[in-house]
Design a protein around this motif. Structure first.
Motif, short mmCIF file in Angstrom:
data_model
loop_
_atom_site.label_atom_id
_atom_site.label_comp_id
_atom_site.label_asym_id
_atom_site.label_seq_id
_atom_site.Cartn_x
_atom_site.Cartn_y
_atom_site.Cartn_z
N LEU A 1 -12.55 -0.29 -28.11
CA LEU A 1 -12.38 -1.22 -29.24
C LEU A 1 -13.20 -2.49 -29.01
O LEU A 1 -13.87 -2.98 -29.93
CB LEU A 1 -10.89 -1.56 -29.38
N PHE A 2 -13.18 -3.00 -27.78
CA PHE A 2 -13.92 -4.23 -27.48
C PHE A 2 -15.42 -4.02 -27.67
O PHE A 2 -16.11 -4.87 -28.23
CB PHE A 2 -13.64 -4.70 -26.05
N VAL A 3 -15.92 -2.88 -27.18
CA VAL A 3 -17.36 -2.60 -27.30
C VAL A 3 -17.73 -2.48 -28.77
O VAL A 3 -18.72 -3.07 -29.23
CB VAL A 3 -17.73 -1.30 -26.53
N GLY A 4 -16.92 -1.76 -29.55
CA GLY A 4 -17.20 -1.59 -30.98
C GLY A 4 -17.21 -2.92 -31.71
O GLY A 4 -18.12 -3.19 -32.52
N CYS A 5 -16.22 -3.78 -31.42
CA CYS A 5 -16.15 -5.10 -32.08
C CYS A 5 -17.34 -5.96 -31.68
O CYS A 5 -17.87 -6.72 -32.51
CB CYS A 5 -14.84 -5.80 -31.73
N ALA A 6 -17.76 -5.85 -30.42
CA ALA A 6 -18.91 -6.63 -29.95
C ALA A 6 -20.18 -6.18 -30.67
O ALA A 6 -21.00 -7.01 -31.09
CB ALA A 6 -19.08 -6.47 -28.44
N ILE A 7 -20.34 -4.89 -30.87
CA ILE A 7 -21.54 -4.38 -31.56
C ILE A 7 -21.50 -4.80 -33.04
O ILE A 7 -22.50 -5.23 -33.60
CB ILE A 7 -21.63 -2.84 -31.44
N GLY A 8 -20.32 -4.70 -33.66
CA GLY A 8 -20.20 -5.05 -35.08
C GLY A 8 -20.09 -6.55 -35.32
O GLY A 8 -20.11 -7.00 -36.46
N LYS A 9 -19.99 -7.32 -34.22
CA LYS A 9 -19.83 -8.78 -34.30
C LYS A 9 -18.69 -9.13 -35.26
O LYS A 9 -18.86 -9.87 -36.23
CB LYS A 9 -21.13 -9.45 -34.75
N ILE A 10 -17.53 -8.57 -34.98
CA ILE A 10 -16.38 -8.74 -35.87
C ILE A 10 -15.14 -8.95 -35.00
O ILE A 10 -15.03 -8.33 -33.93
CB ILE A 10 -16.24 -7.48 -36.76
N PRO A 11 -14.23 -9.88 -35.40
CA PRO A 11 -13.03 -10.09 -34.59
C PRO A 11 -12.13 -8.86 -34.59
O PRO A 11 -12.08 -8.12 -35.58
CB PRO A 11 -12.32 -11.26 -35.28
N ILE A 12 -11.42 -8.67 -33.47
CA ILE A 12 -10.52 -7.51 -33.34
C ILE A 12 -9.47 -7.53 -34.46
O ILE A 12 -9.13 -6.48 -35.01
CB ILE A 12 -9.85 -7.52 -31.96
N GLU A 13 -8.99 -8.73 -34.82
CA GLU A 13 -7.93 -8.82 -35.84
C GLU A 13 -8.38 -8.18 -37.15
O GLU A 13 -7.60 -7.53 -37.84
CB GLU A 13 -7.54 -10.29 -36.11
N ARG A 14 -9.65 -8.36 -37.51
CA ARG A 14 -10.14 -7.79 -38.79
C ARG A 14 -10.18 -6.27 -38.72
O ARG A 14 -9.87 -5.59 -39.69
CB ARG A 14 -11.54 -8.33 -39.10
#
Lengths: 171, 432
Positions: free
Chosen positions: B381-394
């Protein structure tokens, strides 16, 4: 302290480089085993035993580097929810605990090596003490790297010791 | 319960909560346990070394190395092109491409994080450019990457086999993962399709059979890695370790000579990353072996089995409890550590109620795989959010349909043995 850290940078880079060389060599050795079995009709049986020793010699010293680079798997969520000063002391406690485990690896690794030294590893003909020397080396490196982290943690009064990257590929 | 058990679990929980690396906590808890029982602590280190010196474990660094080479060697780009030509024409086409690529790439690399890194960097920006929500792109990329853990080869299954005492065939585990992996991807694709229709995401134009043919040809050398590994093991030509080594050699040759995408720098990065990950796994294996040895001395698995059976003798309830426990633990701890810690604890319980250990392996992989996609500890999840530049909450607001798809697959895998066991029985004569 910076000079010590620079020396330890070199040591940890050297450990990873040597381990990487042996990992590639191990892969090549496995290819040779299959080649020997099917083409030469002569399986080099010692490779299996040797490879099991080498992988431990690769893994344990690099595991010590992980103490420094902080790539071991940890659960940090609860610690990070605490105030920074508390986090800092807990981080120091963790590093000191890891260092003590390194000390135990040295002490008991040596004891085990001495105990089995007179016996030979089957197929390889070397002393069984070689089975435990990687643990002693790794324990010594863990002690040194953990001590560095404790000292850096004491010097850095601002907050918690910096987190490193995790070995993300593991999953 | 024996006071010694309270002490070692107390040390373990305290260490984990404080943030001591899990591998060290296991070793320290084992050491304390041996001292408490008056056994020479050297036994802990003897167990640790013997746990790491198992020949079949060598397959793990080789698989990891092959996956790293593929990550840096241009294979992912070709698989995305192939998946795009195959399923891109459907509504929400890029979502379908995402799921299909995860099946293909995960099936080669065996790693969920590698899959998210490799396909996410290509597909998340592509979806964003086509007007897809980034939350949708990240959610789907992250959850579909679990296919890498289920579809063979999977180094986590080797860890499971080892943690189970080495008596479970790695080949059977590899083959058993195929149907649950494909089934899970199918459910994810359905969820992705429904969301795409609701949100009005477009379909890609069909590229034509000629393009489909050439992208397939271009992908064959990369896909052949999985053929070498699986074919070698199933045919009996190679052991698992040898097939992993040949997979690694093939991956180097393909990316270096055929695709010409692997530079010396990439190779060095791949080797360094491989030895680091190998060190993490092997230290965990070593200290978990010492820890498991101690638990066996206390007959902890027997105690737990009796305890769970006293709550309920209904296998459905017991399996539900174990699933919930694994899901919870998967949320707060990493996968490799949990496989090594929980397998010796839960496997005797499920075997006591008649579950096959290969089937339980699939249940465990899916549970812990889902844990990789959930906060607070979710590497994928962290890697995906980092690539998408999007907060985990969203991402968490819209990821639920995909969690639901995985949970449906998990329930089917848990309560319907044929999902996992049909292929091993057909292909390997497993259990006959």
């Amino acid at each position: 302290m910076r000079q010590v850290s620079r020396i330890l940078d070199v040591v940890s880079a050297a450990v990873v480089a040597v381990a990487g060389f042996f990992l590639v060599a191990l892969i090549a050795m496995m290819g040779w085993v299959v080649f020997g079995r099917y083409v030469m009709n002569d399986t080099p049986t010692w490779v299996e035993r040797g490879a099991s020793l080498v992988i431990v010699a690769i893994a344990l010293p690099v595991a010590a580097v992980g103490v420094r680079e902080r790539f071991h798997l940890s659960v940090l969520g609860m610690r990070e929810s605490l105030p920074l000063q508390v986090q800092r002391w807990i981080a120091l406690f963790c590093d000191a605990t890891v260092g003590l485990f390194g000390l135990a690896m040295v002490v008991y690794g040596q004891e085990l090596a001495a105990m089995v030294a007179p016996f030979k590893v089957p197929l390889l003909g070397i002393s069984q003490a070689w089975t435990y020397w990687p643990m002693v080396v790794s324990g010594a490196l863990i002690m040194v790297f953990a001590a560095e982290q404790v000292i850096l943690g004491l010097i850095n009064r601002e907050g918690p010791v910096q987190r490193g990257v995790t070995a993300a590929f593991l999953e | 319960m024996d006071p010694g058990l309270f002490i070692i679990f107390g040390v373990f929980i305290l260490g984990v909560v404080a943030g001591v690396p899990v591998a060290f906590v296991l070793g320290i808890a084992a050491l304390v346990g041996f001292i408490w029982e008056g056994v020479n602590p050297a036994v802990a280190f003897q167990q640790m070394t013997s746990g790491m010196s198992i020949f079949s474990l060598l397959a793990i660094p080789f698989f990891i190395f092959a996956g790293e080479i593929m990550l840096h060697g241009g294979i992912a780009r070709r698989l995305v092109a192939l998946a795009s030509a195959c399923v891109g024409w459907m509504r929400g086409g890029l979502g379908m491409v995402d799921v299909a690529t995860s099946m293909l790439f995960g099936g080669i690399s065996g790693s969920a994080v590698a899959d998210t890194s490799a396909t996410g960097t290509i597909l998340i920006p592509a979806m964003r450019a086509k007007g897809y929500g980034v939350d949708y792109a990240v959610s789907l990329t992250v959850t579909s990457s679990i296919a890498g853990i289920l579809i063979p080869p999977s180094h986590n299954m080797i860890l499971y086999s080892l943690a189970a005492g080495g008596g479970i065939s790695v080949s059977a585990l590899f083959i058993a993962g195929i149907i649950p992996g494909i089934m899970m991807c199918l459910f994810l694709a359905i969820a992705a399709y429904v969301m795409a229709v609701r949100r009005g995401y477009p379909a890609e134009p069909f590229a034509g059979f000629r393009r489909l043919f050439w992208t397939a040809i271009d992908s064959i050398p990369g896909l052949f890695t999985a053929v070498i590994i699986l074919g070698g093991v199933l045919s009996g030509i190679f052991t698992v370790t040898e097939s992993a080594a040949f997979g690694a050699i093939w991956a180097v040759l393909v990316t270096l000579i055929v695709y010409r995408a692997l530079s010396w720098q990439d190779f060095r990065i791949a080797v360094a990353a491989s030895v680091r990950t190998t060190a993490v796994v092997f230290l965990l294996v070593g200290t978990a072996t010492a820890f498991a040895y101690l638990l066996a001395l206390y007959r902890f698995a027997d105690l737990l089995t009796a305890g769970m059976l006293s709550v309920s003798e209904n296998p459905v309830i017991i399996l539900l409890m174990i699933n919930l426990a694994l899901l919870f633990l998967g949320c707060v701890m990493d996968m490799a550590a949990l496989i090594l810690i929980t397998t010796p604890i839960f496997l005797p319980v499920v075997m006591a109620i008649g579950m096959d250990p290969v089937q339980f392996g699939m249940v465990m992989m899916m549970n812990l795989g889902l844990g990789l996609c959930t906060p607070p500890v979710g590497a994928v999840l962290f890697v995906g959010c980092a690539i998408g530049k999007i907060p985990i909450e969203r991402v968490m607001r819209t990821i639920w349909p995909f969690y639901g798809a995985i949970l449906v697959a998990l329930m089917l895998t848990t309560y319907w043995p044929a999902v996992s066991l049909t292929l091993p029985r057909w292909l390997l004569g497993y259990g006959t």
